[in-house]
Motif scaffolding. Structure first.
Motif, PDB file in Angstrom:
ATOM      1  N   THR A  24       7.654  35.239 -39.211  1.00  0.00           N
ATOM      2  CA  THR A  24       8.739  34.475 -38.579  1.00  0.00           C
ATOM      3  C   THR A  24       8.409  34.174 -37.121  1.00  0.00           C
ATOM      4  O   THR A  24       8.587  33.041 -36.652  1.00  0.00           O
ATOM      5  N   ILE A  25       7.927  35.187 -36.405  1.00  0.00           N
ATOM      6  CA  ILE A  25       7.601  34.978 -34.985  1.00  0.00           C
ATOM      7  C   ILE A  25       6.464  33.959 -34.855  1.00  0.00           C
ATOM      8  O   ILE A  25       6.521  33.044 -34.029  1.00  0.00           O
ATOM      9  N   THR A  28       7.704  30.514 -35.595  1.00  0.00           N
ATOM     10  CA  THR A  28       8.547  30.038 -34.489  1.00  0.00           C
ATOM     11  C   THR A  28       7.689  29.624 -33.303  1.00  0.00           C
ATOM     12  O   THR A  28       7.933  28.593 -32.659  1.00  0.00           O
ATOM     13  N   ARG A  31       5.794  26.393 -34.118  1.00  0.00           N
ATOM     14  CA  ARG A  31       6.746  25.274 -34.098  1.00  0.00           C
ATOM     15  C   ARG A  31       7.094  24.908 -32.647  1.00  0.00           C
ATOM     16  O   ARG A  31       7.260  23.746 -32.310  1.00  0.00           O
ATOM     17  N   ARG A  35       6.269  21.301 -31.236  1.00  0.00           N
ATOM     18  CA  ARG A  35       7.404  20.434 -30.927  1.00  0.00           C
ATOM     19  C   ARG A  35       7.206  19.742 -29.569  1.00  0.00           C
ATOM     20  O   ARG A  35       7.604  18.609 -29.372  1.00  0.00           O
ATOM     21  N   GLY A 102      16.393  32.722 -21.727  1.00  0.00           N
ATOM     22  CA  GLY A 102      17.470  32.263 -22.608  1.00  0.00           C
ATOM     23  C   GLY A 102      18.144  33.402 -23.344  1.00  0.00           C
ATOM     24  O   GLY A 102      19.062  33.183 -24.118  1.00  0.00           O
ATOM     25  N   PHE A 104      17.301  34.943 -25.860  1.00  0.00           N
ATOM     26  CA  PHE A 104      17.160  35.049 -27.306  1.00  0.00           C
ATOM     27  C   PHE A 104      16.069  36.037 -27.705  1.00  0.00           C
ATOM     28  O   PHE A 104      15.864  36.294 -28.888  1.00  0.00           O
TER      29      PHE A 104
END
Lengths: 269, 306
Positions: A24-25, A28, A31, A35, A102, A104
């Motif tokens: 997952t990391i 992410t 991406r 992006r 942020g 997160f």
């Protein structure tokens, strides 16, 4: 509702979460830099193209050969490594600092994954970007010179080791950073000078003895020369020595980064 | 009796020397709907921070669903879902991706997470927004996204830090219903809130924390029973010119058509109505002047501050 009950049952029974969390990391992270490809993938290609044009074509013609190769061929390995160093470092430092800024990063901290998983996930993201940029820069260099690989093992292993090391260093920077300025200070005032003085554009044999000894304290010298050995078969430093330094500094950086994460430096009160 | 949360002698002193928690003890039974109340800076968020590993404790023992956070934090974290006070998700990620990532951090593969995400997003009215960047959501939607994120791994203990702050009344009531439903299904809920009527409406047990110490800890009903006086506000059908005298009760005419009556513990409201009826005073509606828990809270925290 019965379908949901099945999910609930699965949730209670899930095993070690680290492998899924790691993927997952990494996903992410990839991406994230994909992006913003205009900021992450295009600039290294343009910068390196300028280096090839100015240093390789225009100035290189006046310099002639270096180490038995024309100057353009001589600087290509160093410029590829320069991209690897910069991109692995900035990817992880900016991403981890962004997650802190942020807040997160807390999503990971409150979850059951290990600190090693978090660290490896970020490092893999940095390595992925560095490898992609290395491929792009190599492709750009083919417009200017022919590249013959002398030792594929050295090319691959040095690229991976370097990107792992500088991802770890970027992570440590991200841990300590409290402002956006803090993640640009090291690349600007430390990495760039060390890279320029690390034998990208010249052989340390050209330096006076004293300065050649000083240059050997620069870790980027070993990275550049070991990679140049992989491409051209020449190096200013012993390959064994280069691997030894790279591996030991990488292990040390990993332990430091893991310790900081376990202690909660910069992320826990 | 099994506890969802057991805290013994929890202390936290920050690097600047501020003693946020001074050795608190707390126990929350499994299945409970529990309120942790306190003024700003009382230690609520520090306590929650310790439970979810965002704050390193200085001393004390914490067990979450039976797991010691010193030795089994990973297992404890699997059982806890946290809804923080602030929006701590990536504002550039799509709503659905935030939940996919959180599921992943809990070891739930994407394929398994997707139907669960659909369930929660639909239940919380966010399904239409699943492909929107989270920064484009309204404040209320972001709050609901935090709740969905905290539930994605089906925790046994859900901790909500001011979950309805800045949420309009209608939405707040909807969230109350949702939380009650989750609690009815067996999830233990610990709630911190500034809306004390929220705690009174939802929670069976309450702790009040102030200056890093627990100053009250009991059932909501028992705590409210300690209130000696409640002021009722009666809206009258016709205006009055003078305050009616009712023996044993303190009355005040707040406006010609608004009568306030203080009722002590043990006194009956019937006597008030009888007295008003005998004077041909008609009451159209009635409410308590202040939230009872709020009254108690103010009394207790100001007392301990003073």
């Amino acid at each position: 509702m019965s379908q949901l009950a099945n999910y609930e049952q699965t949730a209670k029974n899930f095993g070690n979460p680290n492998w899924v969390a790691y993927k997952t990391i990494v996903r992410t992270e990839i991406r994230r830099f994909a992006r913003i490809w205009v900021q992450t993938l295009i600039p290294p290609a343009i910068t390196m193209m300028l280096y090839f044009i100015i240093f390789g074509t225009l100035i290189g013609r006046r310099i002639g050969d270096m180490g038995g190769f024309d100057y353009m061929a001589y600087i290509v390995p160093g410029l590829i490594m320069m991209s690897v160093v910069t991109n692995s470092y900035t990817n992880v430092s900016s991403s981890f600092f962004g997650a802190k800024f942020g807040r997160f990063v807390e999503e990971m901290l409150v979850s059951p994954i290990s600190n090693q998983t978090i660290l490896l996930g970020y490092v893999t993201g940095g390595v992925a970007r560095a490898l992609l940029v290395a491929i792009i820069v190599t492709l750009v260099s083919l417009f200017f010179t022919r590249l013959l690989i002398h030792d594929i093992f050295a090319v691959i292993s040095i690229t991976i080791l370097t990107s792992v090391l500088f991802s770890l260093l970027g992570f440590i920077n991200g841990v300590y950073a409290t402002r956006f300025d803090d993640i640009s200070i090291i690349p600007t005032f430390v990495l760039t000078p060390l890279t320029y003085l690390g034998g990208v554009f010249f052989s340390i044999d050209l330096l006076p003895e004293f300065w050649a000894s000083v240059a050997q304290l620069n870790p980027i010298l070993y990275v550049v020369n070991a990679f140049r050995f992989g491409i051209l078969g020449i190096s200013d430093v012993s390959l064994v020595y280069a691997y030894g330094i790279l591996i030991s500094v990488t292990i040390l950086s990993y332990l430091v980064a893991l310790h900081l994460l376990s202690k909660g430096a910069g992320v826990r009160s | 009796m099994s506890y969802a949360l057991e805290i013994k002698g929890l202390k936290k002193t920050y690097d600047n020397g501020f003693e946020a928690l001074k050795g608190i003890d707390l126990a929350v039974e499994e299945g409970d709907f529990f309120a942790l109340l306190g003024p700003n800076g009382a230690g609520k968020s520090t306590t929650i921070g310790v439970l979810c590993s965002l704050v390193n404790k200085t001393a004390g023992q914490v067990h979450v669903m039976g797991y010691d956070i010193d030795t089994d934090f990973s297992m404890a974290k699997r059982r806890v879902g946290v809804v923080p006070q602030e929006f701590n998700f990536n504002q550039f990620e799509k709503t659905q991706n935030i939940l996919i990532n959180t599921a992943g951090y809990h070891g739930i593969p994407r394929a398994e997470a997707l139907p669960r995400i659909e369930h929660y997003l639909k239940r919380l009215g966010l399904w239409e927004k699943k492909d929107n960047p989270s920064r484009a959501l309204s404040g209320g939607m972001k709050r609901r996204l935090l709740i969905a994120r905290a539930l994605i791994h089906q925790p046994d203990l859900l901790i909500l830090d001011e979950p309805t702050a800045g949420v309009d009344i209608e939405l707040r009531r909807g969230m109350w219903d949702f939380l009650k439903e989750i609690n009815d299904q067996g999830t233990t809920i610990i709630l911190t809130t500034h809306y004390l009527e929220e705690a009174e409406a939802l929670c069976r047990n309450v702790s009040i924390i102030n200056n890093g110490e627990i100053i009250a800890n009991s059932s909501t009903r028992d705590l409210l029973a300690t209130l000696n006086t409640v002021t009722f506000v009666c809206d009258l059908a016709d205006p009055l010119t003078e305050v009616p005298i009712i023996e044993g009760y303190e009355c005040l005419l707040a406006s010609p058509q608004t009568l306030e009556v203080e009722v002590d513990q043990g006194q009956s409201l019937n006597a008030v109505f009888s007295a008003l009826s005998s004077r041909n005073v008609s009451v159209t509606s009635m409410r308590t002047k202040t939230n009872r828990l709020e009254e108690l809270f103010v009394t207790m925290t100001s007392g301990s501050n003073g």
